[in-house]
Design an enzyme around this catalytic site. Structure first.
Site, short mmCIF file in Angstrom:
data_model
loop_
_atom_site.label_atom_id
_atom_site.label_comp_id
_atom_site.label_asym_id
_atom_site.label_seq_id
_atom_site.Cartn_x
_atom_site.Cartn_y
_atom_site.Cartn_z
N LEU A 35 53.00 68.79 117.60
CA LEU A 35 54.34 69.23 117.19
C LEU A 35 55.27 68.05 116.87
O LEU A 35 55.19 66.99 117.48
CB LEU A 35 54.97 70.08 118.30
CG LEU A 35 54.15 71.30 118.72
CD1 LEU A 35 54.89 72.06 119.84
CD2 LEU A 35 53.89 72.24 117.56
N HIS A 39 58.34 71.46 113.33
CA HIS A 39 58.00 72.63 114.14
C HIS A 39 59.19 73.03 115.01
O HIS A 39 59.48 74.22 115.18
CB HIS A 39 56.81 72.32 115.07
CG HIS A 39 55.55 71.95 114.36
ND1 HIS A 39 55.04 70.67 114.37
CD2 HIS A 39 54.68 72.68 113.62
CE1 HIS A 39 53.91 70.64 113.69
NE2 HIS A 39 53.67 71.84 113.22
N LYS A 152 57.94 73.62 103.82
CA LYS A 152 57.03 72.50 103.53
C LYS A 152 55.70 73.02 102.95
O LYS A 152 55.16 72.45 102.01
CB LYS A 152 56.79 71.76 104.85
CG LYS A 152 55.54 70.97 104.93
CD LYS A 152 55.82 69.50 104.90
CE LYS A 152 54.53 68.73 104.85
NZ LYS A 152 53.56 69.20 105.82
N ASP A 153 55.18 74.13 103.53
CA ASP A 153 53.95 74.74 103.00
C ASP A 153 54.38 75.93 102.15
O ASP A 153 54.20 77.09 102.55
CB ASP A 153 53.04 75.15 104.15
CG ASP A 153 52.62 73.95 104.98
OD1 ASP A 153 51.71 73.24 104.55
OD2 ASP A 153 53.25 73.70 106.03
N SER A 188 55.24 65.65 108.98
CA SER A 188 53.91 66.26 109.00
C SER A 188 53.09 65.61 110.10
O SER A 188 53.28 64.42 110.40
CB SER A 188 53.23 66.03 107.65
OG SER A 188 51.84 66.26 107.77
P1 AMP Z 1 51.14 73.46 111.10
O1 AMP Z 1 51.15 73.15 112.57
O2 AMP Z 1 50.96 72.27 110.23
O3 AMP Z 1 50.24 74.63 110.76
O4 AMP Z 1 52.61 73.98 110.78
C1 AMP Z 1 53.17 75.06 111.47
C2 AMP Z 1 54.43 75.49 110.78
O5 AMP Z 1 55.36 74.42 110.76
C3 AMP Z 1 54.20 75.90 109.30
O6 AMP Z 1 54.97 77.04 109.00
C4 AMP Z 1 54.69 74.68 108.56
O7 AMP Z 1 55.16 74.98 107.25
C5 AMP Z 1 55.85 74.25 109.45
N1 AMP Z 1 56.19 72.85 109.18
C6 AMP Z 1 55.35 71.78 109.15
N2 AMP Z 1 56.02 70.67 108.79
C7 AMP Z 1 57.30 71.04 108.58
C8 AMP Z 1 58.47 70.35 108.19
N3 AMP Z 1 58.47 69.05 107.92
N4 AMP Z 1 59.61 71.05 108.06
C9 AMP Z 1 59.64 72.39 108.32
N5 AMP Z 1 58.56 73.10 108.69
C10 AMP Z 1 57.41 72.44 108.82
#
Ligand code: AMP
Length: 282
Positions: A35, A39, A152-153, A188
């Protein structure tokens, strides 16, 4: 914060907390852990809009193409728990694979109207079907009122909205703006793989997107993108995977600023795959 590993127990716990009271709302933030502030901003949004916030940490095997990527995904669970506590998360759902996908569960194919085959989908076949399967299961287990996803995604948010429509789910999808490092680099889990120096230099991605936004109005979207592609090709150790503009709903590639447009890019910088995007409104 309650830590729950069993899907059944989580469903029962949430039913109990709701007690049929419509005023009790559940916000859900699905993550794969490791995280960071991005997140946490999803979690803060959920906290401010719901009575109970559930965060899941689950590295979903069905959305990974390459086994190595799955096996080497970072799992700093203790640090993650500290971060969840710092934002007041109520429940952490930390399931094993068999909890999410019991033997009786058959991976489903969702008709995503081709949204899963474009852009990222071209680079990562099957990825969005995997994402939809895990979100489908989580929604079944949690039945959240609202679920939070990061801009972001971007393509993921469009795909998940389609999943909600297709499955007639009652969950509202909330999209949260991109959290960035001080220099503009989108946060990220992958940024950890860059040295401090390279992380600092990686601000060029955000700068390129801002320049497109500024120039598109003067010279047109297509030219602004072409110019940015040229400039990016001169940056050392940067390999442009894609840079394109698309309609925010259909994800159809566009050349003009008609309606709401998103410019999406992936750049491999020193071997690390970095995603970013920017919204352009007419
Ligand atoms: P992940 O753990 O990479 O699957 O991400 C979980 C959630 O966090 C997803 O909805 C991502 O789009 C969001 N997320 C990841 N990086 C960012 C960021 N820099 N800003 C906002 N949301 C993010």
């Amino acid at each position: 914060m309650k830590l729950v590993k069993s899907a059944d127990k989580l469903t029962k716990l949430l039913l109990n907390l709701r007690k049929g009271d419509n005023l009790v709302t559940i916000g859900f933030v699905p993550t794969m852990g490791a995280l960071h502030e991005g997140h946490l901003s999803l979690l803060k949004n959920s906290k401010s809009e719901n009575s109970i916030t559930v965060c899941s940490i689950f590295v979903n095997p069905t959305q990974f193409g390459e086994k190595k990527d799955l096996e080497t995904y970072p799992k700093p669970i203790e640090k993650d728990i500290e971060k969840l506590l710092s934002v007041g998360c109520d429940i952490l759902f930390l399931p094993e694979v068999q909890e999410v996908y019991p033997e009786s569960y058959k991976q489903q194919y969702f008709d995503l109207l081709g949204l899963d085959l474009k852009i990222e989908g071209k680079q990562r076949p099957g990825h969005f079907q995997g994402v939809c399967n895990v979100i489908y299961r989580f929604f079944e287990i949690i039945e959240p009122d609202k679920a939070y996803f990061g801009q972001k995604d971007f393509q993921q948010t469009v795909v998940v909205k389609r999943l909600v429509e297709l499955t007639k789910s009652k969950t509202e999808i909330c999209v949260v703006p991109i959290a960035r490092e001080e220099n503009g680099l989108a946060m990220s889990s992958r940024n950890q793989r860059l040295s401090n120096e390279h992380r600092f230099q990686a601000s060029f991605i955000r700068e390129a997107l801002l320049k497109i936004k500024e120039h598109a109005k003067e010279i047109g979207l297509q030219k602004a993108i072409e110019q940015a592609r040229k400039e990016l090709s001169t940056i050392k150790h940067a390999e442009l995977e894609y840079l394109l503009a698309a309609d925010t709903r259909s994800l159809q590639e566009v050349n003009h600023l008609d309606g709401e447009v998103v410019v999406l890019t992936v750049v491999k910088f020193h071997g690390v795959r970095l995603l970013d995007n920017i919204l352009l409104k007419p």
